[in-house]
Design a protein around this motif. Sequence first.
Motif, short mmCIF file in Angstrom:
data_model
loop_
_atom_site.label_atom_id
_atom_site.label_comp_id
_atom_site.label_asym_id
_atom_site.label_seq_id
_atom_site.Cartn_x
_atom_site.Cartn_y
_atom_site.Cartn_z
N PHE A 40 -1.62 16.89 -2.37
CA PHE A 40 -0.83 15.68 -2.54
C PHE A 40 -1.55 14.47 -1.93
N ASN A 41 -1.89 14.58 -0.68
CA ASN A 41 -2.46 13.42 0.03
C ASN A 41 -3.97 13.30 -0.14
N ALA A 42 -4.68 14.41 0.11
CA ALA A 42 -6.13 14.31 -0.01
C ALA A 42 -6.53 14.20 -1.47
N GLY A 43 -5.73 14.78 -2.35
CA GLY A 43 -6.00 14.63 -3.78
C GLY A 43 -5.84 13.19 -4.23
N SER A 44 -4.96 12.46 -3.55
CA SER A 44 -4.71 11.07 -3.95
C SER A 44 -5.90 10.15 -3.70
N ALA A 45 -6.92 10.65 -3.01
CA ALA A 45 -8.16 9.88 -2.92
C ALA A 45 -8.81 9.79 -4.29
N LEU A 46 -8.40 10.66 -5.19
CA LEU A 46 -8.97 10.76 -6.53
C LEU A 46 -10.48 10.94 -6.49
N ALA A 47 -10.95 11.52 -5.41
CA ALA A 47 -12.37 11.82 -5.27
C ALA A 47 -12.52 12.82 -4.13
N LEU A 98 0.83 -1.21 0.00
CA LEU A 98 0.00 0.00 0.00
C LEU A 98 0.86 1.25 0.00
N ASP A 99 0.59 2.14 -0.92
CA ASP A 99 1.25 3.45 -0.91
C ASP A 99 0.23 4.46 -1.37
N PHE A 100 -0.40 5.11 -0.41
CA PHE A 100 -1.53 5.96 -0.78
C PHE A 100 -1.12 7.11 -1.69
N ALA A 101 -0.14 7.88 -1.26
CA ALA A 101 0.18 9.09 -2.03
C ALA A 101 1.65 9.22 -2.38
N ASN A 149 -14.41 13.01 -1.25
CA ASN A 149 -15.32 12.22 -0.41
C ASN A 149 -14.75 12.05 1.00
N GLY A 150 -15.30 11.10 1.74
CA GLY A 150 -14.85 10.89 3.12
C GLY A 150 -13.40 10.46 3.19
N LEU A 151 -12.96 9.72 2.21
CA LEU A 151 -11.58 9.28 2.21
C LEU A 151 -10.63 10.47 2.06
N ALA A 152 -11.00 11.38 1.19
CA ALA A 152 -10.19 12.59 1.02
C ALA A 152 -10.17 13.38 2.32
N ALA A 153 -11.31 13.45 2.98
CA ALA A 153 -11.38 14.19 4.25
C ALA A 153 -10.48 13.54 5.28
N ASN A 154 -10.51 12.22 5.33
CA ASN A 154 -9.65 11.52 6.27
C ASN A 154 -8.18 11.79 5.96
N ALA A 155 -7.84 11.69 4.68
CA ALA A 155 -6.45 11.94 4.28
C ALA A 155 -6.03 13.35 4.66
N PHE A 156 -6.94 14.30 4.45
CA PHE A 156 -6.65 15.69 4.77
C PHE A 156 -6.34 15.85 6.25
N LEU A 157 -7.19 15.31 7.07
CA LEU A 157 -7.04 15.55 8.51
C LEU A 157 -5.86 14.79 9.10
N VAL A 158 -5.63 13.56 8.68
CA VAL A 158 -4.47 12.84 9.22
C VAL A 158 -3.17 13.48 8.72
N PRO A 183 2.23 7.78 2.63
CA PRO A 183 1.71 6.48 2.16
C PRO A 183 0.52 5.99 2.97
N ALA A 184 0.35 6.55 4.17
CA ALA A 184 -0.67 6.05 5.10
C ALA A 184 -1.97 6.84 5.06
N ALA A 185 -1.96 8.00 4.41
CA ALA A 185 -3.06 8.95 4.61
C ALA A 185 -4.44 8.38 4.35
N GLY A 186 -4.55 7.45 3.42
CA GLY A 186 -5.86 6.91 3.11
C GLY A 186 -6.18 5.62 3.84
N PHE A 187 -5.35 5.28 4.82
CA PHE A 187 -5.55 3.98 5.49
C PHE A 187 -5.60 4.05 7.01
N VAL A 188 -5.17 5.17 7.59
CA VAL A 188 -5.07 5.20 9.05
C VAL A 188 -6.01 6.25 9.66
N THR A 189 -6.23 6.14 10.96
CA THR A 189 -7.12 7.06 11.66
C THR A 189 -6.33 8.23 12.23
N VAL A 190 -7.05 9.22 12.72
CA VAL A 190 -6.40 10.40 13.28
C VAL A 190 -5.52 10.05 14.48
#
Lengths: 398, 398, 398, 115, 115, 115
Positions: free
Chosen positions: B213-220, B157-160, B222-231, B271-278
């Motif tokens: 870079f990170n939240a954009g890598s959600a390619l959407a 796994l390599d999110f971004a 949505n909630g995943l982008a929001a999670n990536a943004f905040l982490v 690499p973790a932004a789309g997979f881990v919690t805050v």
Amino acid sequence: MSIDSGTTAWLLISTALVMLMTPAVGFFYGGLVRRKNFISMVALSFIVFALVSIQWVILGYSLAFGGDIGGLIGNLQHFGLEGLDPGQGDTAYPPLLFVAFQLVFATVTMAIVTSGFAERVRLSAFVLFVLLWTTLVYDPLAHWAWGGGWTMGLGSLDFAGGTVVHISSGFAALAVALVIGKRSGFGQYTMEPHNIPMTLLGAGLLWFGWFGFNAGSALAANGLAANAFLVTNTSAAAGALSWLFASWIRGKPSSLGMVSGAIAGLVAITPAAGFVTVPASIVIGVAAGLLCYACMLWRINRGLDESLDAWSIHGMGGLWGAIATGIFAAAAVNGFSGLIEGNLQQFVANVIGALAALAYAFVVTYILAFVIDRVIGLRVSEEEEYVGLDLSQHGERV
Amino acid sequence: MSIDSGTTAWLLISTALVMLMTPAVGFFYGGLVRRKNFISMVALSFIVFALVSIQWVILGYSLAFGGDIGGLIGNLQHFGLEGLDPGQGDTAYPPLLFVAFQLVFATVTMAIVTSGFAERVRLSAFVLFVLLWTTLVYDPLAHWAWGGGWTMGLGSLDFAGGTVVHISSGFAALAVALVIGKRSGFGQYTMEPHNIPMTLLGAGLLWFGWFGFNAGSALAANGLAANAFLVTNTSAAAGALSWLFASWIRGKPSSLGMVSGAIAGLVAITPAAGFVTVPASIVIGVAAGLLCYACMLWRINRGLDESLDAWSIHGMGGLWGAIATGIFAAAAVNGFSGLIEGNLQQFVANVIGALAALAYAFVVTYILAFVIDRVIGLRVSEEEEYVGLDLSQHGERV
Amino acid sequence: MSIDSGTTAWLLISTALVMLMTPAVGFFYGGLVRRKNFISMVALSFIVFALVSIQWVILGYSLAFGGDIGGLIGNLQHFGLEGLDPGQGDTAYPPLLFVAFQLVFATVTMAIVTSGFAERVRLSAFVLFVLLWTTLVYDPLAHWAWGGGWTMGLGSLDFAGGTVVHISSGFAALAVALVIGKRSGFGQYTMEPHNIPMTLLGAGLLWFGWFGFNAGSALAANGLAANAFLVTNTSAAAGALSWLFASWIRGKPSSLGMVSGAIAGLVAITPAAGFVTVPASIVIGVAAGLLCYACMLWRINRGLDESLDAWSIHGMGGLWGAIATGIFAAAAVNGFSGLIEGNLQQFVANVIGALAALAYAFVVTYILAFVIDRVIGLRVSEEEEYVGLDLSQHGERV
Amino acid sequence: MKEMVSMMMICAVIRPERLEFVKKDLEKAGIYGMTIFDVQGRGDQKGIQLQYRGGTMNVDLIPKIMVEVVVPDGKLEETVGIITNAARTGKVGDGRIFVLPVMKSFRIRTGEEIH
Amino acid sequence: MKEMVSMMMICAVIRPERLEFVKKDLEKAGIYGMTIFDVQGRGDQKGIQLQYRGGTMNVDLIPKIMVEVVVPDGKLEETVGIITNAARTGKVGDGRIFVLPVMKSFRIRTGEEIH
Amino acid sequence: MKEMVSMMMICAVIRPERLEFVKKDLEKAGIYGMTIFDVQGRGDQKGIQLQYRGGTMNVDLIPKIMVEVVVPDGKLEETVGIITNAARTGKVGDGRIFVLPVMKSFRIRTGEEIH
Ligand SMILES: Nc1ncnc2c1ncn2[C@@H]1O[C@H](COP(=O)(O)OP(=O)(O)O)[C@@H](O)[C@H]1O
Ligand SMILES: Nc1ncnc2c1ncn2[C@@H]1O[C@H](COP(=O)(O)OP(=O)(O)O)[C@@H](O)[C@H]1O
Ligand SMILES: Nc1ncnc2c1ncn2[C@@H]1O[C@H](COP(=O)(O)OP(=O)(O)O)[C@@H](O)[C@H]1O
């Protein structure tokens, strides 16, 4: 038509991106002048932004986008934004957002013109000039190309402002420089840019903002915007490299040359961004870098003090871009064909549109500057110029 | 699949945000070198941006995302962006936009590598290096992780871009530094950062751009982008604080330490932004700050002149991030579990992916730099270095 | 309610824009202090950003937006973001995104308060102050106005933070300045801003970020956001011009005056942005520029060293904005009427909301600063102050 | 003149990167007072020649640091020696030391004259 | 003093924009060594008066460049002449030249004294 | 030497924040000409000691301003007195004044020698 949130989101942020270009022009120019005029140069861009922001919501928008009068100008139906509902309209974005988006185009155009005034303009005369120029030059040109005026009717293509923004500001700067005269000492001793990193910062922010400028001009978040985005970046890169390598042959490859080339590429792709393919954008960018570099050398050889090269980069780069749009427009991108696809008519329409903007901007600006100069004086005194505008106009010092 | 305007709007602006990171790296680095190399350092980032922009649309995109050849590289089906329609595709955003989004990743990766060249690289050799490195190192690695290559197949796994961007650039910078050698005078006298505020400015812009870079890598959008943004933000803050306080114990808490820690946190969460919690992102960030700080101290003690710490921050931070992704991935976020949720396989896959990228990037870069050095010389002359690259390479001066 | 990608895209980017405002405050302030405190001033803003980012996700968000306790504060149901699902919620955007969006408001508020500490605060005391202030002052005020607290119940309107952000930070800075005392030498010799261009850069970035602040507060990409965007820009421009011209009458029109006026206009329109029309925003901006300019002159005359004018610009500008919202709110914009449309109740509610925030922020801050000062000392020693905070607190030098 | 002038101002133009060494060595010898500032200089070598493609480029003003130390006559030789040694790399561009006579010298804090 | 002092330091405060001319003209005369730095100055004119609306504003510290050239006594007159001519515009603010005696002079690279 | 040297260069190293006072007081006494520049200095106190947790930290180069005023011999004492008074705060770090002899002095604008 109901508001589409994605379209609206993209236009909101595009407007913010383009807004950033006005201070970016200030920093780009500010790094190029002498230390004693740094604040002045940045301040001019802020003053432009403030003045044009107010002029636009009161008068400018209506002149540009109000009901057409003879193909030349809009009427006053939207004076003070009268008759614009924030929420409704026949577009997928709110009408007020279009006002804001167009506003930031008007401001950055005016900011580019400050090149011709650099290091020698009297602040009070400048304020007057800004209000008159944006009303008498920018607003009509915006109407011609986008507001239902005659060049629009002609079918001349200008995706994001090659004629309205770049040709007009570049040739206006030239006219201003001719009226206001050379900086004292110009040609006698070198006037080195005092802070190249600030110019590079300005260039970085301009490149960044230009994505809003060109891709935002799709007025939608779709494939056309994506195309505009990518050709914009490609042309900028191509322009940077062509100027860099051309200047490398003649001497050291300066960072200023590189970013000037990038701006040249960005200018040239502006009218074309929604009509050409990525490969074409490489050609457009490379040619822009070389052409604008040659124009700059010519200007310096001629002893012309259009100080920060708005003419050679925006004026001539915009001219090339308008023509290139007529050449490279590809039906596959947006339904319009250019010369290469055998459409001579498009080419002719674009040349006419460009030359009309050029002539109108140059002549009216010349007259305007000339009259202001005679009536209240455009230029500071010799002492004020020697001390620098930071101190003499603003009482401030870097 | 039809284009979604919201998704497209978010990807458009994310691309612009990531674009800004390349000049931001230039300013971040530029503030850290000596005055005589400030322009050079910023100029390198612009040159990288221009060169890679062109390479990518002609060749790079196809090598990374063209049809897979043996899990190692893409084929040339998209040479010159052949076969990509601006408007249609099987994604909710236009294919050309994906090209642009991936382009800015390629450029910023290359910009990070300039750390190893700082204050001593010959411009002509650098141009050659950039073209070869992005083709031989970046493009394959991007293919492995995202373009259908073998590490992707492995389930790493390599999110971004922890491996593709950070491990690769960090270890490449190390290899470059080993080949090009220490700056003359390194270790004999102190080489103080000459303009810390510019580094802080660069850091601010990097932090800002990293959201794309990170939240954009959600390619959407949505909630995943929001999670990536905040982490992303949380890890950056945690890294800034852990480095700050660790260095406070040893001496004065420098602002440079704080922003270095922030970058370390940003790198590790990539690499973790789309997979881990805050809460996990706090742990990841704190550890990143401490680890990278220790690596930097170790590097300095060893007398290694990897001048601007791409290795200790991006290389080691990226390595930690890749491993941490294998540890902390939480099914609740994106359906993937890591070691903590008992998934050893994920952990192993991530370690393999990271080490493969590390080894490949280090070895190929070392060979590349070595060959270029022997053939045309990577380094300026002693006099040019003493005078500084601004003057000797660009003929410019701050 | 399902997630809308356009809404989410706009909130994502708005969050990034507002994030940029915190370092922007650092640069705005950093240019205004003496050279020896430049790094310190920027570093304070980064430290604020890091500390508040962590405090917010652990505790702050829950205090502000957790279940209401007596109208005064939120409960701990969201401690550590417990109970917030990244993907689902009853809004068109993901709940975690709202956390992030609100986070950046908390940080920038705290950053504004550094004005009162400028050039004399001890770093360790500052760290403590930040953690306490954001918990004891910001979080409750955010709860009152937006989290279901008593001023919200009262019907007091605050679109984007006139009371929560600006009144609170401005009056907090005043309280801090009173406790910490004047800078040594204040009033005896001039302390000129050492780097005006950096202040202009900060101002440009603030203006840019403010679009996310105000238009993002619509929490949607729609007509309301467009209205907020345009009135924000208009008020900023009007404030810039009114301060510029007012100061021109008294002396030289400084660039600092102009950007101070712009900030004043931005502050004043903040609570009003979603409720007033463009013409009203001109009035609000002009008045803000004049009022804040007068307050600054009064402060200087009084020998008050609230060094960077958070009080006169944010405090008083915010107060005016909150009142102006009660005056100019127009039903056509967002369904709320103000005094002009005959709704006295709205006016009264807004005045109460503003005064409550003012009193609460001032009193609690004063006590907090006082206690910290007595217990561990808020201020550096005379020698440390003379040498400057860059060296004495960070061991760094511009 | 020797009788009238009892203090000397040593103006040393040195490489910026040697400043730390000069400072430390003077300190060791108990000489603390000094005033420094950034200058640019060219010497008899007319600056540094850069090989530049076909041609050459001449960078003629190189950044240096000026160190001014005022010492009593008796300490002149020692001080000059220390600075010379600490600032020397042996390569062109090491700089110069000029010694100027000081007629009088005062401490502002007390107003007293220093001898 | 003449016998004891065989070198002179010429301190010329000039307009920044004349530096190129001064450098070139000195070069032509074979005088390469010089040290320069940025200064601000006011002269007997008390700076520059700016017309400023009703009133006037006085900018009293104007940026200048200090050029320091150390020459043997015999070259003093020539050097001063060259600088004066190259730096002159004929307008107020052209600057001053002060000549200071140099007691000794050393080359750091070699440690040798220069005469 | 007295007969040969009729002008003196006063080099005053002062606190930056006292510059305004020095300028004003000199002006009042009719002394306008001066050249200033930024310097950094350390004095006999070896800089400023900062209490820093357990240990201490020594900041040894403190920013100062150098004020150079060339005056005729007769005005020397007065000028030094004015500067001393205006620059004094009474605390360590107030700075020094060094007086150097000026052999000759020229006005570039006219080329004339000043006496
Ligand atoms: N005649 C001079 N007058 C004033 N400064 C000089 C003179 N000659 C040299 N310098 C200063 O000394 C510096 C070093 O001189 P240079 O000739 O390059 O070194 P070296 O003494 O090693 O040959 C120059 O950069 C300049 O600042
Ligand atoms: N008495 C003085 N002492 C030191 N510097 C002086 C003195 N008089 C003039 N200067 C320097 O010379 C510069 C030019 O002097 P000014 O009087 O303006 O020119 P001019 O000689 O043409 O009248 C000043 O800016 C200042 O730096
Ligand atoms: N021997 C010296 N040579 C040159 N400059 C000196 C010398 N001694 C002091 N100075 C300058 O004077 C400044 C103030 O000196 P300091 O000893 O701190 O003050 P005080 O005279 O009040 O004790 C120093 O920063 C330095 O610039």
